[in-house]
Design an enzyme around this catalytic site. Structure first.
Site, PDB file in Angstrom:
ATOM      1  CD  GLN A 108       5.557  -6.666  10.806  1.00 24.40           C
ATOM      2  OE1 GLN A 108       6.475  -7.286  10.257  1.00 24.40           O
ATOM      3  NE2 GLN A 108       5.415  -5.357  10.632  1.00 24.40           N
ATOM      4  CB  SER A 142       1.154   6.090   8.096  1.00 28.78           C
ATOM      5  OG  SER A 142       0.712   4.822   8.545  1.00 28.78           O
ATOM      6  CE1 TYR A 155      -4.362   0.572  -0.467  1.00 31.87           C
ATOM      7  CE2 TYR A 155      -3.810   2.528   0.803  1.00 31.87           C
ATOM      8  CZ  TYR A 155      -4.670   1.838  -0.027  1.00 31.87           C
ATOM      9  OH  TYR A 155      -5.831   2.425  -0.435  1.00 31.87           O
ATOM     10  CD  GLN A 182      10.507  -1.630  10.950  1.00 31.16           C
ATOM     11  OE1 GLN A 182       9.580  -2.386  11.202  1.00 31.16           O
ATOM     12  NE2 GLN A 182      10.541  -0.878   9.867  1.00 31.16           N
ATOM     13  CG  HIS A 197       6.185   2.575   1.345  1.00 31.08           C
ATOM     14  ND1 HIS A 197       4.844   2.873   1.444  1.00 31.08           N
ATOM     15  CD2 HIS A 197       6.454   1.756   2.386  1.00 31.08           C
ATOM     16  CE1 HIS A 197       4.334   2.249   2.491  1.00 31.08           C
ATOM     17  NE2 HIS A 197       5.282   1.569   3.089  1.00 31.08           N
ATOM     18  CE  LYS A 231       4.619   6.866  10.373  1.00 27.76           C
ATOM     19  NZ  LYS A 231       4.260   5.508  10.108  1.00 27.76           N
TER      20      LYS A 231
HETATM   21  P1  AMP Z   1       5.654  -0.363   6.137  1.00 24.21           P
HETATM   22  O1  AMP Z   1       5.132  -0.701   4.792  1.00 24.21           O
HETATM   23  O2  AMP Z   1       4.773   0.531   6.930  1.00 24.21           O
HETATM   24  O3  AMP Z   1       6.147  -1.572   6.903  1.00 24.21           O
HETATM   25  O4  AMP Z   1       6.957   0.512   5.888  1.00 24.21           O
HETATM   26  C1  AMP Z   1       8.012   0.044   5.074  1.00 24.21           C
HETATM   27  C2  AMP Z   1       9.188   0.986   5.234  1.00 24.21           C
HETATM   28  O5  AMP Z   1       8.795   2.295   4.822  1.00 24.21           O
HETATM   29  C3  AMP Z   1       9.662   1.101   6.689  1.00 24.21           C
HETATM   30  O6  AMP Z   1      11.076   1.129   6.716  1.00 24.21           O
HETATM   31  C4  AMP Z   1       9.080   2.414   7.117  1.00 24.21           C
HETATM   32  O7  AMP Z   1       9.817   3.054   8.148  1.00 24.21           O
HETATM   33  C5  AMP Z   1       9.145   3.224   5.834  1.00 24.21           C
HETATM   34  N1  AMP Z   1       8.192   4.334   5.887  1.00 24.21           N
HETATM   35  C6  AMP Z   1       6.851   4.242   6.121  1.00 24.21           C
HETATM   36  N2  AMP Z   1       6.307   5.481   6.161  1.00 24.21           N
HETATM   37  C7  AMP Z   1       7.313   6.344   5.945  1.00 24.21           C
HETATM   38  C8  AMP Z   1       7.399   7.766   5.893  1.00 24.21           C
HETATM   39  N3  AMP Z   1       6.332   8.545   6.059  1.00 24.21           N
HETATM   40  N4  AMP Z   1       8.607   8.326   5.648  1.00 24.21           N
HETATM   41  C9  AMP Z   1       9.709   7.551   5.499  1.00 24.21           C
HETATM   42  N5  AMP Z   1       9.701   6.218   5.549  1.00 24.21           N
HETATM   43  C10 AMP Z   1       8.526   5.615   5.773  1.00 24.21           C
END
Ligand code: AMP
Length: 283
Positions: free
Chosen positions: A61, A185, A32, A153, A37, A149
């Site tokens: 998780q 997000s 998504y 993690q 990303h 963000k």
């Molecule tokens: P997720 O799909 O939420 O697991 O995120 C995948 C990667 O994208 C993780 O390393 C997150 O920290 C990064 N990420 C998600 N949202 C943001 C954002 N707003 N800015 C920078 N990195 C992000």
């Protein structure tokens, strides 16, 4: 652009690249995809010959009452975004490809996962460390990209890679925000119009904290209390935690005398959102 479903196929493709001496960048995601990303992907494309993005909503998780089933998914849209960004393939395995019937090995860590998000999500980082280790062993990248963000993690993955001698460089990337300050997000899609407006309270209250620190306030309790007051002005917001921790072990500090992470999780309605900033004393 190809969507690869099996571990064997990933190994074949990456193996070929390796034979030709090509470098590989890897961006693990739950899909998504949004501009957050995309910024990780952009860095990966710039810094490597080949780029793999994984899209995998990792059941391990998510806690029992969390949003595994409702987590937004749209692999077609993700694929278009990745193609435009210059990604070589998406690894999008089924859960059964990652966790076989007799799966029983886990990667866990002391201390770092205990505070911050780990308090209300006790099994979360065990799931993250396990899946990220598996993905690292499957993709074997030179570099992997994670967002600030999810600051806890990022710290945990850096620790894990160092502790377990993964030969992978971990690159942290800055938080990408909406124009009003809300951190991008995938979970922002859960917010209705009223909640979306209210959600800006996370970044706004962090701004209050940052200003205090920049003006010389170094008492962590006072800073947290100012942030709390700002959040409590918003009736749709319910605080999960606000913490100020050191950058190495993520332990709460009383006084700001070194670089710190100021982090929070706040429920807006039923949606739990996180945000943070790092204050570098040497800035
Ligand atoms: P997720 O799909 O939420 O697991 O995120 C995948 C990667 O994208 C993780 O390393 C997150 O920290 C990064 N990420 C998600 N949202 C943001 C954002 N707003 N800015 C920078 N990195 C992000």
């Amino acid at each position: 652009m190809k969507i690869v479903k099996t571990v064997n196929e990933v190994r074949e493709i990456v193996g070929e690249w390796r034979k030709h001496g090509l470098s590989v960048g890897f961006v693990p995601t739950m899909g998504y995809l949004h501009e957050g990303h995309e910024s990780l992907i952009k860095s990966a494309v710039t810094q490597n010959d080949k780029v793999v993005v994984s899209v995998f909503v990792n059941p391990m998780q998510f806690g029992e009452n969390e949003d595994f089933n409702s987590y937004p998914r749209d692999i077609e849209r993700d694929s278009e975004i990745c193609e435009k960004a210059g990604v070589d393939f998406i690894f999008n395995p089924e859960v059964s490809e990652i966790y076989g019937k007799h799966f029983s090995s886990f990667v866990n860590m002391n201390t770092l996962p205990d505070g911050l998000c780990g308090k209300s999500r006790p099994i979360h980082f065990k799931g993250v460390c396990t899946v990220v280790s598996k993905l690292f062993n499957i993709v074997c990248p030179d570099r992997a990209y994670f967002g600030q963000k999810d600051a806890q993690q990022l710290a945990i993955i850096k620790r894990m890679v160092s502790d377990l001698n993964f030969d992978i460089e971990i690159i942290g990337c800055p938080i990408i925000r909406e124009s009003d300050g809300l951190a991008k997000s995938s979970r922002n899609t859960y917010l209705n119009a009223e909640e979306r407006k209210a959600a800006v309270v996370l970044s706004r209250s962090l701004g209050v904290g940052r200003e205090l620190i920049e003006n010389g306030e170094n008492d962590a309790k006072k800073i947290i209390s100012a942030i709390r007051n700002e959040i409590e002005k918003e009736k749709l917001a319910k605080i999960d935690y606000i913490e100020i921790v050191d950058m190495n072990m993520l332990q709460p500090v009383n006084e700001i005398k070194e670089s710190v992470l100021v982090a929070m999780a706040v429920y807006i309605g039923k949606t739990r959102l996180i945000d943070n900033f790092i204050f570098n004393q040497i800035e």
